[in-house]
Motif scaffolding. Structure first.
Motif, PDB file in Angstrom:
ATOM      1  N   PRO A  69       0.829  -1.210   0.000  1.00 29.30           N
ATOM      2  CA  PRO A  69       0.000   0.000   0.000  1.00 29.30           C
ATOM      3  C   PRO A  69       0.864   1.261   0.000  1.00 29.30           C
ATOM      4  N   PRO A  70       0.298   2.383  -0.426  1.00 33.99           N
ATOM      5  CA  PRO A  70       1.061   3.628  -0.460  1.00 33.99           C
ATOM      6  C   PRO A  70       1.617   4.047   0.905  1.00 33.99           C
ATOM      7  N   PHE A  71       0.932   3.665   1.968  1.00 35.85           N
ATOM      8  CA  PHE A  71       1.328   4.118   3.302  1.00 35.85           C
ATOM      9  C   PHE A  71       2.009   3.011   4.103  1.00 35.85           C
ATOM     10  N   TRP A  72       2.728   2.134   3.402  1.00 41.06           N
ATOM     11  CA  TRP A  72       3.451   1.039   4.048  1.00 41.06           C
ATOM     12  C   TRP A  72       4.377   1.561   5.148  1.00 41.06           C
ATOM     13  N   HIS A  73       4.914   2.754   4.963  1.00 40.98           N
ATOM     14  CA  HIS A  73       5.879   3.312   5.914  1.00 40.98           C
ATOM     15  C   HIS A  73       5.265   3.574   7.287  1.00 40.98           C
ATOM     16  N   GLU A  77       4.966  -3.621  10.710  1.00 37.82           N
ATOM     17  CA  GLU A  77       4.975  -4.981  10.166  1.00 37.82           C
ATOM     18  C   GLU A  77       5.316  -4.979   8.676  1.00 37.82           C
ATOM     19  N   LEU A  78       4.881  -3.958   7.956  1.00 37.10           N
ATOM     20  CA  LEU A  78       5.203  -3.842   6.527  1.00 37.10           C
ATOM     21  C   LEU A  78       6.634  -3.343   6.343  1.00 37.10           C
ATOM     22  N   VAL A 120      -1.548  -6.313   5.279  1.00 34.53           N
ATOM     23  CA  VAL A 120      -2.294  -5.159   4.762  1.00 34.53           C
ATOM     24  C   VAL A 120      -3.769  -5.323   5.121  1.00 34.53           C
ATOM     25  N   ALA A 121      -4.294  -6.534   4.942  1.00 39.01           N
ATOM     26  CA  ALA A 121      -5.703  -6.781   5.270  1.00 39.01           C
ATOM     27  C   ALA A 121      -5.960  -6.549   6.765  1.00 39.01           C
TER      28      ALA A 121
END
Length: 189
Positions: A69-73, A77-78, A120-121
């Motif tokens: 996702p765009p906001f992984w930062h 966990e991402l 992400v989910a």
């Protein structure tokens, strides 16, 4: 030789120029990154490098926001998964690596995509909005604060501000630590 003659030019570098070549001839090898221990300066460099690589990864492999996702930062966990995947990629494509290493990376990338999708989910981050990952409250702990979505219109601006905030927080922690040292002994006061 008269005073109008100049000294003959030599092809030998002067000593100052030679000092430039004392460093390593190849860049530092890839190494694991412990995001909890980075200094403010290290964190800024690592954030920017990882962001560039994640952008390349999602574009190269056509990854949907349900995987990266765009906001992984904004989600640890991402961050940890993508950081490990980046290290693995750097190592697999190192010129000194075994020729089959890229196949190993792709096999592990398939596993990582499933984990990323699952996280992400669970986190609730989406293409145009984000919310903090929900935390399960254990018995005896204070209840978790309500979690609400935040609409974020400009991903790059959000990333830059996020990194600036992270670097500032790390710098403040460093300053606080050094302020607590005894100047005479160097010990924590």
């Amino acid at each position: 030789m008269n005073e109008n003659d100049t000294a003959p030019e030599t092809d030998e570098p002067d000593l100052d120029e030679a000092d430039e070549f004392d460093g390593p001839l190849i860049p530092e090898p890839p190494h694991p990154i412990n995001w909890n221990l980075l200094t403010s300066e290290e964190a800024e460099a690592e954030w920017l490098e990882l962001n560039r690589w994640v952008d390349w990864l999602r574009a190269t492999y056509g990854l949907p926001a349900s995987v990266v996702p765009p906001f992984w930062h904004r989600h640890p966990e991402l961050l940890w998964e993508l950081s490990a995947l980046h290290l693995h990629w750097l190592s697999a494509y190192d010129p000194e690596q075994n020729g089959s290493a890229p196949l190993g990376w792709h096999r592990d990338f398939a596993d990582a995509r499933q984990r990323l999708h699952d996280w992400v989910a669970a986190s609730g981050t989406r293409l145009d909005r984000d919310r903090p990952t929900r935390q399960t409250t254990w018995p005896g702990e204070d209840p978790a604060c309500p979690v609400e979505d935040t609409i974020i219109a400009y991903r790059d601006q959000d990333f830059v501000q996020f990194v600036l905030d992270d670097v500032a927080a790390r710098r403040q922690a460093e300053d606080d630590f050094y302020a607590g040292l005894d100047p005479n002994t160097g010990e924590v006061a």
